[in-house]
Design a protein around this motif. Structure first.
Motif, PDB file in Angstrom:
ATOM      1  N   ARG A  26       0.830  -1.217   0.000  1.00 18.60           N
ATOM      2  CA  ARG A  26       0.000   0.000   0.000  1.00 18.60           C
ATOM      3  C   ARG A  26       0.855   1.254   0.000  1.00 18.60           C
ATOM      4  O   ARG A  26       0.519   2.262  -0.592  1.00 18.60           O
ATOM      5  N   TRP A 296      -6.456  -8.618  18.537  1.00 22.35           N
ATOM      6  CA  TRP A 296      -6.573  -8.594  17.084  1.00 22.35           C
ATOM      7  C   TRP A 296      -6.231  -7.232  16.492  1.00 22.35           C
ATOM      8  O   TRP A 296      -5.396  -7.116  15.581  1.00 22.35           O
ATOM      9  N   ASP A 297      -6.892  -6.203  16.987  1.00 26.39           N
ATOM     10  CA  ASP A 297      -6.742  -4.872  16.404  1.00 26.39           C
ATOM     11  C   ASP A 297      -5.290  -4.402  16.490  1.00 26.39           C
ATOM     12  O   ASP A 297      -4.767  -3.786  15.567  1.00 26.39           O
ATOM     13  N   GLN A 301      -2.910  -3.335  13.339  1.00 21.91           N
ATOM     14  CA  GLN A 301      -2.367  -1.962  13.289  1.00 21.91           C
ATOM     15  C   GLN A 301      -0.852  -1.931  13.392  1.00 21.91           C
ATOM     16  O   GLN A 301      -0.179  -1.179  12.701  1.00 21.91           O
ATOM     17  N   TRP A 323      -7.596  -2.164  22.097  1.00 20.54           N
ATOM     18  CA  TRP A 323      -9.033  -2.434  22.049  1.00 20.54           C
ATOM     19  C   TRP A 323      -9.262  -3.883  21.666  1.00 20.54           C
ATOM     20  O   TRP A 323      -8.579  -4.398  20.789  1.00 20.54           O
ATOM     21  N   TRP A 325     -12.488  -7.198  21.534  1.00 25.08           N
ATOM     22  CA  TRP A 325     -13.853  -7.657  21.786  1.00 25.08           C
ATOM     23  C   TRP A 325     -13.799  -9.121  22.160  1.00 25.08           C
ATOM     24  O   TRP A 325     -12.841  -9.821  21.872  1.00 25.08           O
ATOM     25  N   MET A 380     -16.609   2.948  21.433  1.00 25.48           N
ATOM     26  CA  MET A 380     -15.811   3.709  20.477  1.00 25.48           C
ATOM     27  C   MET A 380     -15.778   5.197  20.797  1.00 25.48           C
ATOM     28  O   MET A 380     -14.781   5.861  20.605  1.00 25.48           O
ATOM     29  N   ARG A 383     -13.465   5.522  23.684  1.00 21.31           N
ATOM     30  CA  ARG A 383     -12.114   5.216  23.222  1.00 21.31           C
ATOM     31  C   ARG A 383     -11.493   6.472  22.612  1.00 21.31           C
ATOM     32  O   ARG A 383     -10.311   6.752  22.810  1.00 21.31           O
TER      33      ARG A 383
ATOM     34  N   VAL B  15     -15.881  -0.040  14.778  1.00 24.07           N
ATOM     35  CA  VAL B  15     -14.525   0.397  14.442  1.00 24.07           C
ATOM     36  C   VAL B  15     -14.581   1.452  13.331  1.00 24.07           C
ATOM     37  O   VAL B  15     -13.928   2.491  13.402  1.00 24.07           O
ATOM     38  N   MET B  17     -16.986   3.425  12.669  1.00 25.29           N
ATOM     39  CA  MET B  17     -17.568   4.669  13.184  1.00 25.29           C
ATOM     40  C   MET B  17     -16.511   5.515  13.886  1.00 25.29           C
ATOM     41  O   MET B  17     -16.559   6.744  13.820  1.00 25.29           O
ATOM     42  N   GLN B  52      -9.747  -1.466   5.706  1.00 23.22           N
ATOM     43  CA  GLN B  52      -8.608  -2.214   6.220  1.00 23.22           C
ATOM     44  C   GLN B  52      -8.810  -2.620   7.680  1.00 23.22           C
ATOM     45  O   GLN B  52      -8.443  -3.715   8.088  1.00 23.22           O
ATOM     46  N   ARG B  53      -9.409  -1.742   8.465  1.00 19.16           N
ATOM     47  CA  ARG B  53      -9.459  -2.015   9.904  1.00 19.16           C
ATOM     48  C   ARG B  53     -10.681  -2.780  10.355  1.00 19.16           C
ATOM     49  O   ARG B  53     -10.730  -3.247  11.494  1.00 19.16           O
ATOM     50  N   CYS B  54     -11.668  -2.914   9.512  1.00 22.83           N
ATOM     51  CA  CYS B  54     -12.865  -3.660   9.909  1.00 22.83           C
ATOM     52  C   CYS B  54     -12.458  -5.091  10.258  1.00 22.83           C
ATOM     53  O   CYS B  54     -11.942  -5.818   9.417  1.00 22.83           O
ATOM     54  N   PRO B  55     -12.681  -5.526  11.498  1.00 26.21           N
ATOM     55  CA  PRO B  55     -12.226  -6.858  11.909  1.00 26.21           C
ATOM     56  C   PRO B  55     -12.956  -7.980  11.177  1.00 26.21           C
ATOM     57  O   PRO B  55     -12.520  -9.114  11.218  1.00 26.21           O
ATOM     58  N   LYS B  56     -14.058  -7.675  10.557  1.00 26.75           N
ATOM     59  CA  LYS B  56     -14.838  -8.711   9.881  1.00 26.75           C
ATOM     60  C   LYS B  56     -14.689  -8.636   8.375  1.00 26.75           C
ATOM     61  O   LYS B  56     -15.325  -9.383   7.650  1.00 26.75           O
ATOM     62  N   GLN B  57     -13.882  -7.722   7.886  1.00 32.28           N
ATOM     63  CA  GLN B  57     -13.725  -7.503   6.445  1.00 32.28           C
ATOM     64  C   GLN B  57     -15.094  -7.353   5.786  1.00 32.28           C
ATOM     65  O   GLN B  57     -15.364  -7.910   4.719  1.00 32.28           O
TER      66      GLN B  57
END
Ligand SMILES: Cc1cc2nc3c(=O)[nH]c(=O)nc-3n(C[C@H](O)[C@H](O)[C@H](O)COP(=O)(O)OP(=O)(O)OC[C@H]3O[C@@H](n4cnc5c(N)ncnc54)[C@H](O)[C@@H]3O)c2cc1C
Ligand code: SF4
Lengths: 400, 64
Positions: A26, A296-297, A301, A323, A325, A380, A383, B15, B17, B52-57
């Motif tokens: 990217r 995960w996040d 990142q 963060w 879940w 969120m 956060r 995420v 949002m 890219q950041r959406c954990p569920k794609q």
């Protein structure tokens, strides 16, 4: 002499490693990118392993994070089923378990973590840990055989999710936790107790403040003996007592390892070497605290940040608000920030009794965390306040 | 650019949002709403970050 690498090798082909590879592209990096991974599978997502895949709702393919076509399109070479066994920083070479030596220029260390096991349980059938897809499928097969009693050792997030999924399959579950209140170190006593109640309401026999003395059986597990002398009959045991970062292959490399690969604030571990994900320890300047995060996040990142850092010394510090879940039964539990057991906790919306609420955590006048039970929107919002360094009073006054 | 969300995959963790509250909103009913399905080019970088950041794609961009 620092320069931009001409080629990048990534060790560990999972979430952090794949995100690093994709971020390199990217950012316009056009040199060779190689992913080396010990597992034979292409990168896949781990969260579904304790949820949908374990429940039998998803076939494993649905957890894939990429496919051969996508990798080819991005020009990412994946060498799977290959374990790195040593790192030589002076010669800039990696030793592989195949006996091969490969050169590298830029390196991203993304070897993640593995489960801690209970000593003495090796070779006893029916005793599981849960980290990989193979672990998940082995446990799923044991669940499908409709065991009489499942015992989960450790009521952390993984143990809790396994317990919830097993209950969802109609299995009888006992969960054993050494602490008086599960998760009290990460959520505090009050909120840890809420989590405990959720399990009890769903029919889990939760035993707290008691350790596991031994797990035994003749070839296959038969019982779990607790530190108070009592025993629980068991035909499947899942051990969820935390993870250990995979750093042994770095022994003797000169890199500093201290419960993870020690990096600077920008994720740099040595010249043209970065680390990311569950294996990386770095000072998060937003919190003024050195951390290793197992979410995960963060892996996604940090993988991307570690890649950018290789390409550009000006990439800056990595300063996320951690963060994650956890899905248990019909609850989506989310936690953002850095919470300590003794922080001040205030429920800011919803009702704890209904298990639908958000609570914020304060320390030294600042908001440092937010916990949500089925309140993703609030998590969120708060956060974002944590990220801005808002005061606890400001956060308490906010209306969302 | 048109935003497409696969609502079977989305799990309303908000995420997206957090990155673009003017485009994505998870409301009190716990569902995700797309406030602006066709944002302009100026928003592309932010939308790509969401993808890219959406954990569920669950988010993708359709070019039409
Ligand atoms: C069952 C389960 C459920 C989870 N659920 C959630 C959740 O709901 N929410 C959440 O936020 N997080 C969750 N997590 C955590 C999240 O999945 C991890 O934080 C994430 O996988 C970390 O990614 P990583 O790439 O850093 O490391 P890993 O995913 O551990 O990957 C490291 C990879 O490196 C490979 N490797 C190790 N050593 C070597 C070597 N020497 N040479 C080559 N390859 C090597 C490993 O085989 C592995 O494939 C869950 C984890 C598990 C196991
Ligand atoms: S980030 Fe993805 S899963 Fe989360 S609310 Fe947005 S679309 Fe849904």
């Amino acid at each position: 002499m620092t320069r931009t690498p001409r080629a990048v090798t990534i060790v560990g082909a999972s979430l952090a490693g794949l995100n690093a590879a994709e971020a390199l592209r990217r950012e316009g990096f056009d040199g060779p990118v190689t992913l080396i991974g010990a597992e034979t599978h292409l990168p896949y997502d781990r969260p579904p392993l304790s949820k949908q895949v374990l429940a039998g709702d998803w076939e494993p393919e649905r957890a894939a994070l990429t496919d051969p076509e996508e990798l080819e399109e991005d020009g990412i070479e994946a060498r799977l089923g290959v374990r790195a066994t040593a790192l030589d920083l002076d010669a800039r070479q990696l030793a592989l378990h195949t006996g091969e030596t490969v050169e590298f220029d830029g390196l991203v260390i993304a070897t993640g973590a593995r489960c801690r096991t209970m000593p003495g349980t090796e070779g006893i059938g029916g005793v599981h840990v849960l980290r990989s897809l193979d672990d998940c499928l082995a446990l799923r097969a044991d669940f499908e055989a409709m065991p009489q009693r499942v015992v989960v050792v450790g009521a952390g997030f993984i143990g809790a999710e396994v317990a919830a999924t097993a209950r969802g399959r109609g299995l009888d579950v006992t969960m054993v936790e050494a602490l008086p209140t599960p998760l009290s170190r990460v959520l505090g006593d009050e909120m840890g107790e809420v989590c405990a109640e959720v399990h009890r309401d769903h029919g889990v026999d939760l035993r707290t403040a008691v350790g596991v003395e031994s797990i035994s059986g003749d070839g296959r597990v038969e019982r779990v003996t607790l530190s108070d002398g009592s025993t629980i009959d068991a035909d499947v045991v899942v051990v969820g007592i935390g993870v250990i970062p995979n750093t042994e292959w770095l022994d003797g490399s000169g890199l500093e390892v201290d419960d993870g690969v020690v990096c600077d604030a920008s994720c740099l571990a040595a010249d043209r070497v970065t680390a990311a994900g569950d294996v990386a320890r770095w000072p998060n300047e937003l919190f003024g605290e050195t951390m290793r995060v197992e979410h995960w996040d963060n892996a996604a990142q940090q993988g991307a940040h570690a890649a950018r850092r290789l390409l550009d010394a000006a990439a800056g510090p990595f300063t996320p608000v951690p963060w994650f879940w956890s899905d248990q039964y019909d609850r989506k539990i989310q936690l953002a920030g850095r919470v300590h057991g003794d922080d001040e906790v205030r429920v800011v919306t919803g009702s704890v009794d209904e298990r639908r609420f958000a609570a914020i955590y304060g320390r030294a006048g600042r908001i440092v965390g937010v916990l949500g039970f089925n309140r993703p929107r609030h998590v969120m919002r708060y956060r974002a306040l944590i990220e801005q360094g808002a005061s606890f009073d400001e956060a308490l006054a906010a209306e969302y | 650019m048109r935003i497409v969300v696969d609502f079977d995959l989305c799990e309303s963790n908000a995420v997206c949002m957090q990155i673009a509250p003017d485009i994505f909103e998870v409301r009190d009913d716990d569902f995700l709403y797309i406030l602006n399905e066709t944002p302009g080019e100026a928003d592309r970088a932010r939308v790509e970050e969401c993808v890219q950041r959406c954990p569920k794609q669950a988010i993708s961009i359709a070019e039409d």
